[in-house]
Design a protein around this motif. Structure first.
Motif, PDB file in Angstrom:
ATOM      1  N   VAL A 121       0.944  -1.205   0.079  1.00 15.77           N
ATOM      2  CA  VAL A 121      -0.001   0.045   0.042  1.00 15.77           C
ATOM      3  C   VAL A 121       0.913   1.235  -0.068  1.00 15.77           C
ATOM      4  CG1 VAL A 121      -1.778   1.288   1.416  1.00 15.77           C
ATOM      5  CG2 VAL A 121      -1.909  -1.184   0.904  1.00 15.77           C
ATOM      6  N   THR A 122       1.953   1.279   0.729  1.00 19.09           N
ATOM      7  CA  THR A 122       2.799   2.096   1.037  1.00 19.09           C
ATOM      8  C   THR A 122       3.285   2.671  -0.644  1.00 19.09           C
ATOM      9  OG1 THR A 122       3.341   1.640   3.102  1.00 19.09           O
ATOM     10  CG2 THR A 122       4.613   3.622   2.072  1.00 19.09           C
ATOM     11  N   ALA A 123       3.871   1.675  -1.086  1.00 16.49           N
ATOM     12  CA  ALA A 123       4.611   1.636  -2.444  1.00 16.49           C
ATOM     13  C   ALA A 123       3.456   2.351  -3.412  1.00 16.49           C
ATOM     14  CB  ALA A 123       4.828   0.398  -3.233  1.00 16.49           C
ATOM     15  N   ALA A 125       0.879   4.383  -2.192  1.00 17.44           N
ATOM     16  CA  ALA A 125       0.614   5.557  -2.148  1.00 17.44           C
ATOM     17  C   ALA A 125       1.823   6.686  -2.506  1.00 17.44           C
ATOM     18  CB  ALA A 125       0.501   5.575  -0.503  1.00 17.44           C
TER      19      ALA A 125
ATOM     20  N   ALA B  48       6.565   4.937   7.315  1.00 15.89           N
ATOM     21  CA  ALA B  48       5.994   4.712   5.840  1.00 15.89           C
ATOM     22  C   ALA B  48       4.464   3.944   6.232  1.00 15.89           C
ATOM     23  CB  ALA B  48       6.860   3.852   5.012  1.00 15.89           C
ATOM     24  N   TYR B  51       2.011   6.456   7.120  1.00 14.99           N
ATOM     25  CA  TYR B  51       1.508   7.312   5.759  1.00 14.99           C
ATOM     26  C   TYR B  51       0.515   6.554   5.183  1.00 14.99           C
ATOM     27  CZ  TYR B  51       1.584   9.944   1.693  1.00 14.99           C
ATOM     28  OH  TYR B  51       1.185  10.678   0.643  1.00 14.99           O
ATOM     29  N   ALA B  52       0.798   5.382   4.768  1.00 14.89           N
ATOM     30  CA  ALA B  52      -0.117   4.690   4.065  1.00 14.89           C
ATOM     31  C   ALA B  52      -1.545   4.201   4.791  1.00 14.89           C
ATOM     32  CB  ALA B  52       0.354   3.102   4.018  1.00 14.89           C
ATOM     33  N   ASP B 136      10.323   1.864  -0.196  1.00 16.95           N
ATOM     34  CA  ASP B 136      10.632   0.985  -1.579  1.00 16.95           C
ATOM     35  C   ASP B 136      11.917   0.491  -1.417  1.00 16.95           C
ATOM     36  OD1 ASP B 136       8.388   1.887  -2.080  1.00 16.95           O
ATOM     37  OD2 ASP B 136       8.856   3.220  -3.965  1.00 16.95           O
ATOM     38  N   ALA B 141       9.064  -3.072  -5.156  1.00 10.57           N
ATOM     39  CA  ALA B 141       8.204  -2.039  -4.623  1.00 10.57           C
ATOM     40  C   ALA B 141       8.465  -0.950  -5.359  1.00 10.57           C
ATOM     41  CB  ALA B 141       8.710  -1.766  -2.937  1.00 10.57           C
ATOM     42  N   ILE B 144       6.197  -1.038  -7.958  1.00  5.23           N
ATOM     43  CA  ILE B 144       4.721  -0.677  -8.065  1.00  5.23           C
ATOM     44  C   ILE B 144       4.619   1.102  -7.713  1.00  5.23           C
ATOM     45  CG2 ILE B 144       2.972  -0.562  -6.126  1.00  5.23           C
ATOM     46  CD1 ILE B 144       3.732  -3.701  -5.438  1.00  5.23           C
ATOM     47  N   THR B 145       5.548   1.528  -7.214  1.00  4.71           N
ATOM     48  CA  THR B 145       5.489   2.941  -7.135  1.00  4.71           C
ATOM     49  C   THR B 145       5.254   3.755  -8.608  1.00  4.71           C
ATOM     50  OG1 THR B 145       6.519   2.834  -4.972  1.00  4.71           O
ATOM     51  CG2 THR B 145       6.778   5.183  -6.322  1.00  4.71           C
ATOM     52  N   PHE B 163      -4.727   1.411  -3.879  1.00  4.57           N
ATOM     53  CA  PHE B 163      -4.157   0.889  -2.667  1.00  4.57           C
ATOM     54  C   PHE B 163      -4.493  -0.617  -2.464  1.00  4.57           C
ATOM     55  CE2 PHE B 163      -4.793   5.273  -0.733  1.00  4.57           C
ATOM     56  CZ  PHE B 163      -3.803   5.736  -1.173  1.00  4.57           C
ATOM     57  N   GLY B 166      -2.118  -2.549  -4.595  1.00  8.17           N
ATOM     58  CA  GLY B 166      -0.691  -2.459  -3.982  1.00  8.17           C
ATOM     59  C   GLY B 166      -0.703  -3.589  -2.698  1.00  8.17           C
ATOM     60  N   GLY B 167      -1.784  -3.611  -2.021  1.00  2.16           N
ATOM     61  CA  GLY B 167      -1.693  -4.233  -0.874  1.00  2.16           C
ATOM     62  C   GLY B 167      -1.845  -5.695  -0.876  1.00  2.16           C
TER      63      GLY B 167
END
Lengths: 185, 175
Positions: A121-123, A125, B48, B51-52, B136, B141, B144-145, B163, B166-167
């Motif tokens: 999820v962070t990646a 976001a 991090a 933040y998520a 990352d 990762a 994905i970003t 999200f 990504g999850g």
């Protein structure tokens, strides 16, 4: 502004609270579109012009724009009490939700499965944030040359690469950035 | 000022509140600097993660300060951090709203606002940089970003779907 018709509907304090509470839990990643929909289109508490003007004021101020907006909007209709009520509506429900998430995170944050999910999820976001930056920065870099990109790059360098405290970076750059904006036209 | 965690939280966030031009997203690097590097309240990945979580929760992005505050000092910490981050700027908003009409057309007002734009862009870019460095750690990762950035730039899909993707990719254990 003075010759426009008076606002037809005056919200009560309860209505203010409920409207901002609803906006707060509707908006993922930015509450502004929801605020506009509720205030201008549904409730008709403001015209689109008044909304834009109030939002411009919120953007002028430091801090989170939507938070500023709730205070400015609330105070216009209900003075200090209106400001407090709108702010409480905007912050109350998200604060409760996020506190529950905080409790869960403190308890289960170390669990490998959850930790893997959050990494993904962070990646994503971070990717979203990069898209926001591109959208904001593109007009500035595409314009004919002026000083603005230099200040963006200096702010980035000071905070991200040099790890300098934000207040120092801000106070070092803001006077020059504003002065150049003053002389620009 | 660093004796009690609640005092530190109040002091740092109240100060940050007044320098956060560009909103909560512009203040992320300073929160990271204080919470991870200076005070050692948490490590990179916890920051991090928070933040998520804040991004996945409804409401203003600034709500991340409640997560940080809770981590440092429980319920009181969350409340103090939120109040400190919103208090000073709200007071300012309340006061400025009463005199706004008098100076909204003023040249200095327009110059200040124009001068803030590049700073907030630079700060939000710094947020993305700091978060990417914290989060990352693998090439996947990072991919994905990059993919999310490209996708979000090209479409207007609700972020929650990104999200979710990504999850799920994270759950699969690739990252």
């Amino acid at each position: 502004m003075s010759d426009s018709p008076p606002v037809a509907v005056q919200p009560s304090l309860t209505e203010l609270f409920l409207a901002f509470a609803l906006v707060s839990i509707s908006g993922f990643g930015g509450a502004l579109p929801w605020a506009r929909r509720a205030i201008v289109e549904k409730k008709r508490w403001m015209t689109a012009e008044e909304f834009n003007e109030t939002f411009a004021l919120s953007q002028f101020l430091p801090g989170p724009n939507v938070i500023n907006f709730s205070v400015v909007f609330g105070s216009r209709f209900g003075g200090p009490a209106g400001a407090a009520v709108a702010l409480a509506g905007l912050l109350g429900p998200p604060l409760m939700i996020v506190t529950v998430l905080a409790i869960l995170y403190e308890r289960y944050g170390g669990v490998a499965t959850l930790s893997r999910i959050l990494t993904g999820v962070t990646a994503a976001a971070v990717g979203l944030l990069i898209a926001v930056v591109i959208k904001m920065a593109a007009p500035m870099f595409l314009k004919r040359w002026d000083s603005a990109p230099m200040f963006a790059i200096l702010a980035f360098t000071g905070v991200a690469l040099m790890h300098w405290p934000l207040p120092y970076v801000f106070l070092g750059l803001a006077p020059f950035s504003v002065a150049l904006a003053w002389f620009k036209r | 000022m660093n004796d009690h965690p609640l005092t530190s939280l109040a002091g740092y966030f109240a100060l940050l509140s007044l320098f956060a031009v560009g909103g909560a997203n512009a203040a992320i690097p300073e929160m990271h600097r204080v919470a991870v590097e200076l005070m050692h309240w948490m490590n990179d990945r916890q920051f991090a993660d928070m933040y998520a979580i804040a991004q996945m929760s409804p409401g203003p992005n600034v709500i991340i300060v409640a997560l940080i505050g809770y981590h440092v000092a429980g319920f009181a910490g969350g409340a103090v951090a939120t109040a400190a981050m919103c208090g000073p700027t709200c007071m300012l908003a309340f006061l400025v709203a009463r005199v706004w009409d008098r100076f909204k057309e003023a040249r200095w007002r327009i110059a200040i606002q124009a001068g803030m734009v590049p700073l907030s862009i630079g700060l939000i870019a710094a947020s993305a940089f700091v978060l990417a460095r914290s989060a990352d750690h693998t090439i996947y990762a990072g991919l994905i970003t990059a993919a999310t950035a490209a996708f979000a730039h090209a479409t207007r899909v609700n972020p929650l779907w990104m999200f979710l993707c990504g999850g799920l990719l994270g759950l699969s254990g690739w990252l």
